[in-house]
Design an enzyme around this catalytic site. Sequence first.
Site, short mmCIF file in Angstrom:
data_model
loop_
_atom_site.label_atom_id
_atom_site.label_comp_id
_atom_site.label_asym_id
_atom_site.label_seq_id
_atom_site.Cartn_x
_atom_site.Cartn_y
_atom_site.Cartn_z
N ASP A 7 0.86 -1.19 0.00
CA ASP A 7 0.00 0.00 0.00
C ASP A 7 0.90 1.23 0.00
O ASP A 7 2.08 1.16 0.36
CB ASP A 7 -0.92 0.03 1.24
CG ASP A 7 -1.87 1.23 1.22
OD1 ASP A 7 -2.41 1.54 0.14
OD2 ASP A 7 -2.06 1.86 2.26
N SER A 8 0.31 2.36 -0.38
CA SER A 8 1.04 3.62 -0.32
C SER A 8 1.43 3.95 1.12
O SER A 8 2.38 4.70 1.35
CB SER A 8 0.18 4.75 -0.88
OG SER A 8 -1.00 4.86 -0.10
N CYS A 70 -4.17 -1.41 -2.35
CA CYS A 70 -4.31 0.03 -2.56
C CYS A 70 -5.10 0.21 -3.86
O CYS A 70 -4.67 -0.25 -4.92
CB CYS A 70 -2.92 0.64 -2.70
SG CYS A 70 -2.93 2.40 -3.10
N GLU A 162 -2.81 9.28 7.66
CA GLU A 162 -1.34 9.07 7.71
C GLU A 162 -0.71 9.94 8.80
O GLU A 162 0.26 9.56 9.42
CB GLU A 162 -0.70 9.37 6.35
CG GLU A 162 -1.01 8.32 5.27
CD GLU A 162 -0.25 7.00 5.45
OE1 GLU A 162 0.95 7.04 5.77
OE2 GLU A 162 -0.88 5.93 5.28
N CYS A 194 -11.10 2.68 -0.91
CA CYS A 194 -9.73 3.03 -0.51
C CYS A 194 -9.46 2.24 0.74
O CYS A 194 -10.29 2.21 1.66
CB CYS A 194 -9.63 4.53 -0.24
SG CYS A 194 -8.07 5.01 0.57
N HIS A 196 -7.62 2.75 3.18
CA HIS A 196 -7.53 3.52 4.43
C HIS A 196 -8.91 3.69 5.08
O HIS A 196 -8.99 3.91 6.28
CB HIS A 196 -6.97 4.92 4.16
CG HIS A 196 -5.47 4.98 3.99
ND1 HIS A 196 -4.84 4.48 2.88
CD2 HIS A 196 -4.50 5.51 4.78
CE1 HIS A 196 -3.54 4.69 2.99
NE2 HIS A 196 -3.30 5.31 4.13
N1 DGL Z 1 -5.00 3.05 0.55
C1 DGL Z 1 -4.86 3.73 -0.72
C2 DGL Z 1 -6.05 3.33 -1.62
O1 DGL Z 1 -6.68 2.31 -1.40
C3 DGL Z 1 -4.66 5.19 -0.48
C4 DGL Z 1 -4.03 5.89 -1.61
C5 DGL Z 1 -3.31 7.15 -1.27
O2 DGL Z 1 -2.17 7.05 -0.84
O3 DGL Z 1 -3.88 8.22 -1.50
O4 DGL Z 1 -6.36 4.01 -2.58
#
Ligand code: DGL
Length: 270
Positions: A7-8, A70, A162, A194, A196
Site C-alpha cells: 500500500d502507499s 491500494c 497518515e 480506498c 484507508h
Molecule cells: N490506501 C490507498 C487506496 O486504497 C490510499 C491511496 C493514497 O495514498 O492516497 O487508494
Amino acid sequence: MAVGIFDSGLGGLTVLEAVQKRLPEVPFVYLGDNANAPYGVRGADDVHALTEAAVKRLWAEGCDLVILACNTASAAALRRMQEAGVPEGKRVLGVFVPLIEALTERNWGDNSPPREVAVTHVALFATPATVSSRAFQRELAFRAIGVDVEAQACGGIVDAIEEGDMILAEALVRSHVDALRRKMPDPQAAILGCTHYPLVEDVFRAALGPDVAVYSQANLVAESLADYLTRRPGMMGSGTESRFLTTGDARRVSDRATQFMRREVRFEPL
Ligand code: DGL
C-alpha cells in the site's frame, strides 16, 4: 512461503489484518510506501512508477504473489503492469475485483456477459486519482448493466489518517458523505474504495445511515486470496517470515500502525 501486501501507506494494514486472520499459517511481507503517500493526489504515471518499484522489491523479498492493497495503485498500475508482462512465476493482483464480484453477486472467474443486478444506485468513495481513473466503473461494466455509480473524490482523508489526525479524518468523511448525497440522495450501496477508509468505517456508516449497504474490501480480499491460494498453492513464494517494511520513518510508522492494529507492529526501514 510469503505473500506480499503493498500500500502507499498504512491503509493496506486493514487488508493485512483480514488476510492474516483468514490465513494464519501464511507469512506476509507488508510494504508501505509512507515516504511517498498519499498516492491519491499524484498522476497515473507517477503512481505506476512507484507501484512497480515496490512490487519488484516484494518479488525480491521472496513474495512471488503481491497484492496491491491500494485502490489507487490498482487503478493506475495493475492493468499496465500485467499488460507489460510480469516475470515468469510472479503475479500481481489488485483489490477491485473481489469487491465488484461481491456487489454483482458473481463468483471468481465468472466470465458470462454483463447482466442486471440487485443494486442500481451505488456511491463510490475513493481517492481523487481512483475516481478520475474510472477503473471501478470500467470493471463494473464488464459484469453488470444498469448500475448508476456516483463517485465522490475524497480529498484529504488519507493525509489525515497518515498524520494520525483522526478528528480531521472523521470531519472530512462527514463532509464527503454530505457532498455525495447532494448528487445522489438515496444510494442503495456505498463502496469504500480506498483501503484507508475501514479505519473510519464507523463514521461512514453513521453518516450514510442504516439503509445503505456498505461494502468494505478487507474481508472480501481475504476470501478471494484464500480461494486463489487453494487453487495455486505454488504462488506462496520462498519467504518464510512475516515482516513490515516502509520507505518512511520506521519509528513513526510503527507507532501509528501499533495504534491502528491495537497490537505491537514494528516496521523496518527499506
Ligand atoms: N490506501 C490507498 C487506496 O486504497 C490510499 C491511496 C493514497 O495514498 O492516497 O487508494
